[in-house]
Design a protein around this motif. Sequence first.
Motif, mmCIF file in Angstrom:
data_model
loop_
_atom_site.group_PDB
_atom_site.id
_atom_site.type_symbol
_atom_site.label_atom_id
_atom_site.label_comp_id
_atom_site.label_asym_id
_atom_site.label_seq_id
_atom_site.Cartn_x
_atom_site.Cartn_y
_atom_site.Cartn_z
ATOM 1 N N ALA A 52 3.128 0.899 3.043
ATOM 2 C CA ALA A 52 2.813 -0.505 3.315
ATOM 3 C C ALA A 52 2.857 -0.798 4.806
ATOM 4 N N ARG A 53 3.859 -0.264 5.494
ATOM 5 C CA ARG A 53 3.989 -0.493 6.934
ATOM 6 C C ARG A 53 2.783 0.053 7.677
ATOM 7 N N HIS A 54 2.390 1.280 7.374
ATOM 8 C CA HIS A 54 1.276 1.874 8.104
ATOM 9 C C HIS A 54 -0.061 1.216 7.751
ATOM 10 N N ALA A 55 -0.249 0.883 6.482
ATOM 11 C CA ALA A 55 -1.488 0.204 6.104
ATOM 12 C C ALA A 55 -1.588 -1.157 6.781
ATOM 13 N N ALA A 56 -0.462 -1.858 6.865
ATOM 14 C CA ALA A 56 -0.458 -3.193 7.456
ATOM 15 C C ALA A 56 -0.684 -3.171 8.958
ATOM 16 N N THR A 57 -0.377 -2.063 9.594
ATOM 17 C CA THR A 57 -0.521 -1.984 11.050
ATOM 18 C C THR A 57 -1.765 -1.193 11.464
ATOM 19 N N GLY A 58 -2.694 -1.000 10.513
ATOM 20 C CA GLY A 58 -4.007 -0.484 10.867
ATOM 21 C C GLY A 58 -4.249 0.994 10.670
ATOM 22 N N ALA A 59 -3.250 1.746 10.187
ATOM 23 C CA ALA A 59 -3.477 3.166 9.915
ATOM 24 C C ALA A 59 -4.314 3.322 8.650
ATOM 25 N N HIS A 60 -5.065 4.411 8.584
ATOM 26 C CA HIS A 60 -5.759 4.726 7.334
ATOM 27 C C HIS A 60 -4.805 5.561 6.483
ATOM 28 N N VAL A 61 -4.429 5.024 5.331
ATOM 29 C CA VAL A 61 -3.485 5.688 4.437
ATOM 30 C C VAL A 61 -4.246 6.190 3.216
ATOM 31 N N THR A 62 -4.156 7.483 2.968
ATOM 32 C CA THR A 62 -4.810 8.094 1.814
ATOM 33 C C THR A 62 -3.745 8.686 0.902
ATOM 34 N N LEU A 63 -3.801 8.326 -0.360
ATOM 35 C CA LEU A 63 -2.923 8.904 -1.373
ATOM 36 C C LEU A 63 -3.730 9.808 -2.288
ATOM 37 N N VAL A 64 -3.261 11.036 -2.462
ATOM 38 C CA VAL A 64 -3.834 11.936 -3.463
ATOM 39 C C VAL A 64 -2.776 12.182 -4.531
ATOM 40 N N THR A 65 -3.107 11.852 -5.764
ATOM 41 C CA THR A 65 -2.209 12.036 -6.904
ATOM 42 C C THR A 65 -2.745 13.185 -7.744
ATOM 43 N N CYS A 66 -1.876 14.093 -8.140
ATOM 44 C CA CYS A 66 -2.328 15.353 -8.734
ATOM 45 C C CYS A 66 -2.549 15.297 -10.242
ATOM 46 N N THR A 67 -1.909 14.355 -10.935
ATOM 47 C CA THR A 67 -2.097 14.214 -12.384
ATOM 48 C C THR A 67 -2.080 12.732 -12.727
ATOM 49 N N LEU A 68 -2.397 12.424 -13.984
ATOM 50 C CA LEU A 68 -2.352 11.037 -14.449
ATOM 51 C C LEU A 68 -0.979 10.651 -14.985
ATOM 52 N N GLY A 69 -0.060 11.604 -15.089
ATOM 53 C CA GLY A 69 1.263 11.294 -15.620
ATOM 54 C C GLY A 69 1.278 11.131 -17.127
ATOM 55 N N GLU A 70 0.473 11.943 -17.812
ATOM 56 C CA GLU A 70 0.314 11.796 -19.259
ATOM 57 C C GLU A 70 1.587 12.033 -20.065
ATOM 58 N N GLU A 71 2.503 12.830 -19.529
ATOM 59 C CA GLU A 71 3.696 13.206 -20.286
ATOM 60 C C GLU A 71 4.892 12.291 -20.017
ATOM 61 N N GLY A 72 4.680 11.218 -19.279
ATOM 62 C CA GLY A 72 5.787 10.345 -18.935
ATOM 63 C C GLY A 72 6.348 9.584 -20.122
ATOM 64 N N GLU A 73 7.573 9.129 -19.952
ATOM 65 C CA GLU A 73 8.215 8.291 -20.959
ATOM 66 C C GLU A 73 7.595 6.898 -20.906
ATOM 67 N N VAL A 74 7.545 6.218 -22.049
ATOM 68 C CA VAL A 74 7.012 4.856 -22.109
ATOM 69 C C VAL A 74 8.161 3.895 -22.376
ATOM 70 N N LEU A 75 8.456 3.031 -21.401
ATOM 71 C CA LEU A 75 9.605 2.137 -21.501
ATOM 72 C C LEU A 75 9.266 0.789 -22.125
ATOM 73 N N VAL A 76 7.974 0.499 -22.330
ATOM 74 C CA VAL A 76 7.561 -0.771 -22.923
ATOM 75 C C VAL A 76 7.321 -0.551 -24.415
ATOM 76 N N PRO A 77 8.149 -1.121 -25.289
ATOM 77 C CA PRO A 77 8.038 -0.835 -26.724
ATOM 78 C C PRO A 77 6.649 -1.053 -27.300
ATOM 79 N N GLU A 78 5.988 -2.139 -26.886
ATOM 80 C CA GLU A 78 4.666 -2.422 -27.455
ATOM 81 C C GLU A 78 3.600 -1.441 -26.988
ATOM 82 N N LEU A 79 3.945 -0.606 -25.998
ATOM 83 C CA LEU A 79 2.998 0.421 -25.540
ATOM 84 C C LEU A 79 3.435 1.834 -25.930
ATOM 85 N N ALA A 80 4.398 1.942 -26.817
ATOM 86 C CA ALA A 80 4.916 3.241 -27.224
ATOM 87 C C ALA A 80 3.824 4.131 -27.800
ATOM 88 N N HIS A 81 2.793 3.526 -28.353
ATOM 89 C CA HIS A 81 1.706 4.311 -28.952
ATOM 90 C C HIS A 81 0.909 5.103 -27.918
#
Length: 331
Positions: A64-93
């Motif tokens: 946030a600091r670098h984006a706000a002060t004009g730097a170009h910030v690039t995020l590369v995420t390697c997976t979608l996180g499919e195996e994560g735990e679901v903490l919201v009961p209505e989204l447990a499915h």
Amino acid sequence: MTMTPDEPLGTIEEAVLAEAAAVLEDQVAPEQVASMDVLDSPRRLLLVHAHPDDETIGNGATMARHAATGAHVTLVTCTLGEEGEVLVPELAHLAADRDDTLGQHRVGELATAMEALGVTDHRFLGGAGRWRDSGMMGLVSNDRADCFWQADLDEAATELVRVVREIRPQVLVTYDPDGGYGHPDHIQAHRVAMRAAELAADPAHGDGDPWQVAKVYWNAIPESVLRTVLRGLRASGDQTSFGGIDPDGPLPSFAVADDLVTTSVDGAEYLGAKLAAMRAYPTQMALDGPFFAMSDDAGSAMWGVEHYRLVAGERGAGPGQLESDLFDGLD
């Protein structure tokens, strides 16, 4: 801002973005960013993370600091996180052992979090879904042919080389060799990031002009900071966070000796944006959990100041001094 887990998810998203807007009101205008070629920015930062939410927990204030002060910030995420735990009961499915659609949902959470941080350039390695979340170490999901843990190192690194040669970052941030806490995807993200930095500089590798990343950092939590935070939590009555670790006893492996830490980025001004981005991940973080209930001092120590270990490139601070910016020595 207070939110409860039973609030509609749309309400949570709106609140997240409203809170972030208040924090980031002085950032570079979105239309200015959109019209700016990446290479027009004198500061370019690339972060490589395993799953949606990892980036916000470890680097949200820095981003946030670098984006706000004009730097170009690039995020590369390697997976979608499919195996994560679901903490919201209505989204447990959504969970991997039911509908197996959590990954697609976390793509939306990531987009909201990045909007909260003011980051407009976020991508998935090789495209969304190219590699699957491997799950925690030792699980049968580690053996899936399509999981990130099983990815060919040079194949995955070459996908990242394309990004490096496109945006030509001076600074790269990723995990340490243990991935912070031993998650296979974090370990693999470390390997891929380090290999990509090497290959991107090699004129004989692949297409595009070679690029040498000037500085490479690993995320770090200094031992002294972790002990301070633990003491604050225990004093507040929280005896369970971080597994109930004794603040004065042995620390987990992710704690880094203070003398190995080279850089401390004070993003306290952007702590609100980071916490807003954390709240964008209700499936992964309990919105009424202890981290959101911390006192201002403990919260700032844990979330507002982020620490790094410089492992490649020239340190921009004098002997015995901590860098205060990832670009120290490059401007």
